[in-house]
Motif scaffolding. Structure first.
Motif, PDB file in Angstrom:
ATOM      1  N   ILE A   1      19.189   3.609   5.938  1.00 59.45           N
ATOM      2  CA  ILE A   1      19.476   4.768   6.779  1.00 59.45           C
ATOM      3  C   ILE A   1      18.215   5.018   7.590  1.00 59.45           C
ATOM      4  N   LYS A   2      18.357   4.965   8.914  1.00 62.52           N
ATOM      5  CA  LYS A   2      17.215   5.145   9.800  1.00 62.52           C
ATOM      6  C   LYS A   2      16.950   6.628  10.022  1.00 62.52           C
ATOM      7  N   ARG A   3      15.684   6.975   9.988  1.00 63.06           N
ATOM      8  CA  ARG A   3      15.284   8.357  10.234  1.00 63.06           C
ATOM      9  C   ARG A   3      15.805   8.814  11.595  1.00 63.06           C
ATOM     10  N   SER A   4      15.766   7.949  12.587  1.00 58.86           N
ATOM     11  CA  SER A   4      16.221   8.323  13.933  1.00 58.86           C
ATOM     12  C   SER A   4      17.701   8.701  13.939  1.00 58.86           C
ATOM     13  N   ASP A   5      18.519   8.057  13.115  1.00 62.47           N
ATOM     14  CA  ASP A   5      19.949   8.405  13.049  1.00 62.47           C
ATOM     15  C   ASP A   5      20.148   9.807  12.476  1.00 62.47           C
ATOM     16  N   ILE A   6      19.341  10.160  11.486  1.00 65.28           N
ATOM     17  CA  ILE A   6      19.435  11.500  10.891  1.00 65.28           C
ATOM     18  C   ILE A   6      18.998  12.547  11.913  1.00 65.28           C
ATOM     19  N   ILE A   7      17.879  12.288  12.572  1.00 65.63           N
ATOM     20  CA  ILE A   7      17.379  13.227  13.582  1.00 65.63           C
ATOM     21  C   ILE A   7      18.398  13.409  14.706  1.00 65.63           C
ATOM     22  N   ASN A   8      18.953  12.317  15.199  1.00 66.76           N
ATOM     23  CA  ASN A   8      19.940  12.403  16.284  1.00 66.76           C
ATOM     24  C   ASN A   8      21.180  13.178  15.857  1.00 66.76           C
ATOM     25  N   TYR A   9      21.617  12.971  14.636  1.00 63.91           N
ATOM     26  CA  TYR A   9      22.792  13.686  14.130  1.00 63.91           C
ATOM     27  C   TYR A   9      22.533  15.195  14.126  1.00 63.91           C
ATOM     28  N   TYR A  10      21.416  15.598  13.550  1.00 63.77           N
ATOM     29  CA  TYR A  10      21.119  17.029  13.477  1.00 63.77           C
ATOM     30  C   TYR A  10      20.766  17.616  14.846  1.00 63.77           C
ATOM     31  N   TYR A  11      20.183  16.819  15.708  1.00 65.53           N
ATOM     32  CA  TYR A  11      19.921  17.278  17.070  1.00 65.53           C
ATOM     33  C   TYR A  11      21.236  17.588  17.779  1.00 65.53           C
ATOM     34  N   ASN A  12      22.202  16.702  17.638  1.00 63.46           N
ATOM     35  CA  ASN A  12      23.504  16.925  18.293  1.00 63.46           C
ATOM     36  C   ASN A  12      24.212  18.165  17.740  1.00 63.46           C
TER      37      ASN A  12
ATOM     38  N   GLN B   1       9.371   8.271   5.659  1.00 59.79           N
ATOM     39  CA  GLN B   1       9.690   6.845   5.773  1.00 59.79           C
ATOM     40  C   GLN B   1      10.496   6.651   7.053  1.00 59.79           C
ATOM     41  N   ASN B   2      10.240   5.571   7.792  1.00 57.94           N
ATOM     42  CA  ASN B   2      11.004   5.291   9.010  1.00 57.94           C
ATOM     43  C   ASN B   2      12.469   4.988   8.704  1.00 57.94           C
ATOM     44  N   PHE B   3      12.672   4.421   7.540  1.00 59.82           N
ATOM     45  CA  PHE B   3      14.032   4.154   7.079  1.00 59.82           C
ATOM     46  C   PHE B   3      14.062   4.331   5.569  1.00 59.82           C
ATOM     47  N   VAL B   4      15.251   4.621   5.077  1.00 54.49           N
ATOM     48  CA  VAL B   4      15.431   4.786   3.636  1.00 54.49           C
ATOM     49  C   VAL B   4      16.366   3.684   3.157  1.00 54.49           C
ATOM     50  N   PRO B   5      15.887   2.795   2.292  1.00 54.40           N
ATOM     51  CA  PRO B   5      16.759   1.766   1.727  1.00 54.40           C
ATOM     52  C   PRO B   5      17.820   2.424   0.838  1.00 54.40           C
ATOM     53  N   VAL B   6      19.012   1.862   0.847  1.00 58.93           N
ATOM     54  CA  VAL B   6      20.114   2.398   0.050  1.00 58.93           C
ATOM     55  C   VAL B   6      20.582   1.304  -0.905  1.00 58.93           C
ATOM     56  N   VAL B   7      20.784   1.697  -2.158  1.00 57.35           N
ATOM     57  CA  VAL B   7      21.222   0.755  -3.196  1.00 57.35           C
ATOM     58  C   VAL B   7      22.501   1.265  -3.845  1.00 57.35           C
ATOM     59  N   ASP B   8      23.230   0.327  -4.458  1.00 60.94           N
ATOM     60  CA  ASP B   8      24.417   0.718  -5.209  1.00 60.94           C
ATOM     61  C   ASP B   8      24.009   1.105  -6.629  1.00 60.94           C
ATOM     62  N   ASP B   9      24.982   1.323  -7.485  1.00 60.62           N
ATOM     63  CA  ASP B   9      24.701   1.760  -8.855  1.00 60.62           C
ATOM     64  C   ASP B   9      23.914   0.738  -9.677  1.00 60.62           C
TER      65      ASP B   9
ATOM     66  N   HIS C   1       0.803  -1.215   0.000  1.00 61.49           N
ATOM     67  CA  HIS C   1       0.000   0.000   0.000  1.00 61.49           C
ATOM     68  C   HIS C   1       0.840   1.271   0.000  1.00 61.49           C
ATOM     69  N   ARG C   2       2.122   1.124   0.120  1.00 56.07           N
ATOM     70  CA  ARG C   2       3.004   2.279   0.147  1.00 56.07           C
ATOM     71  C   ARG C   2       4.278   1.919  -0.608  1.00 56.07           C
ATOM     72  N   SER C   3       4.797   2.870  -1.314  1.00 61.99           N
ATOM     73  CA  SER C   3       6.025   2.641  -2.061  1.00 61.99           C
ATOM     74  C   SER C   3       7.172   3.383  -1.376  1.00 61.99           C
ATOM     75  N   ASN C   4       7.990   2.646  -0.651  1.00 62.77           N
ATOM     76  CA  ASN C   4       9.160   3.261  -0.016  1.00 62.77           C
ATOM     77  C   ASN C   4      10.282   3.329  -1.038  1.00 62.77           C
ATOM     78  N   THR C   5      10.704   4.536  -1.319  1.00 61.01           N
ATOM     79  CA  THR C   5      11.722   4.761  -2.335  1.00 61.01           C
ATOM     80  C   THR C   5      13.109   4.558  -1.752  1.00 61.01           C
ATOM     81  N   ALA C   6      13.970   3.943  -2.537  1.00 63.79           N
ATOM     82  CA  ALA C   6      15.365   3.781  -2.152  1.00 63.79           C
ATOM     83  C   ALA C   6      16.180   4.940  -2.714  1.00 63.79           C
ATOM     84  N   VAL C   7      17.341   5.173  -2.121  1.00 64.36           N
ATOM     85  CA  VAL C   7      18.270   6.165  -2.665  1.00 64.36           C
ATOM     86  C   VAL C   7      19.556   5.469  -3.059  1.00 64.36           C
ATOM     87  N   SER C   8      20.229   6.076  -4.000  1.00 66.59           N
ATOM     88  CA  SER C   8      21.548   5.605  -4.399  1.00 66.59           C
ATOM     89  C   SER C   8      22.544   6.007  -3.317  1.00 66.59           C
TER      90      SER C   8
END
Length: 144
Positions: A119-130, A103-111, A81-88
């Motif tokens: 990449i977990k959303r919580s890791d991004i938030i914690n990084y910018y919070y710090n 998205q709670n997490f972002v899937p990462v793919v190679d070329d 029901h939802r399309s979670n997009t991956a990033v390169s």
């Protein structure tokens, strides 16, 4: 900044193969207490994300479906029901943050589209919070 800084590698991530059954997915998600998990194909390419909601909607819409029957349903046959997009891995931080906002997490793919981790959303938030916390402390110390 390179988004690889935030990457949790595939070896440390729970993922499902699209030829697994619905029952295997339910059991793995329950064991790890995850509400959504990346799905990969036989070549290791990211195929999408399956959520508890996807599994529950399938059961709701098929009232004759028993838990035992879930061992006969392949994940590839479960409507998502939802399309979670991956990033390169080469994506910029702006693209990452934009996806992480919904998205709670972002899937990462190679070329080649091969799944290499998340990449977990919580890791991004914690990084910018710090960063904000350090900036605040610096400005408070400068004011003294």
């Amino acid at each position: 900044m390179n988004i690889a800084f935030f990457l949790t590698p595939k070896s440390e991530v729970i993922y499902l193969k699209k030829n697994m059954t619905m029952r295997q997915a339910l059991e793995k998600m329950e064991y790890h207490r995850y509400t959504s998990v990346a799905v990969i194909d036989d070549d290791g390419r990211y195929d999408g994300t399956i959520t508890e909601g996807d599994l529950l909607w399938l059961m709701k819409n098929n009232t004759d479906l028993t838990f035992k029957d879930t061992s006969k349903i392949k994940l590839d046959d479960v409507p998502r029901h939802r399309s979670n997009t991956a990033v390169s891995i080469n994506a910029d931080i702006e693209s990452l943050v934009e996806l992480a906002s919904c998205q709670n997490f972002v899937p990462v793919v190679d070329d080649n589209g091969v799944f290499i981790g998340i990449i977990k959303r919580s890791d991004i938030i914690n990084y910018y919070y710090n960063i904000m916390k350090q900036a605040r402390e610096l400005s408070l110390n400068a004011a003294v």
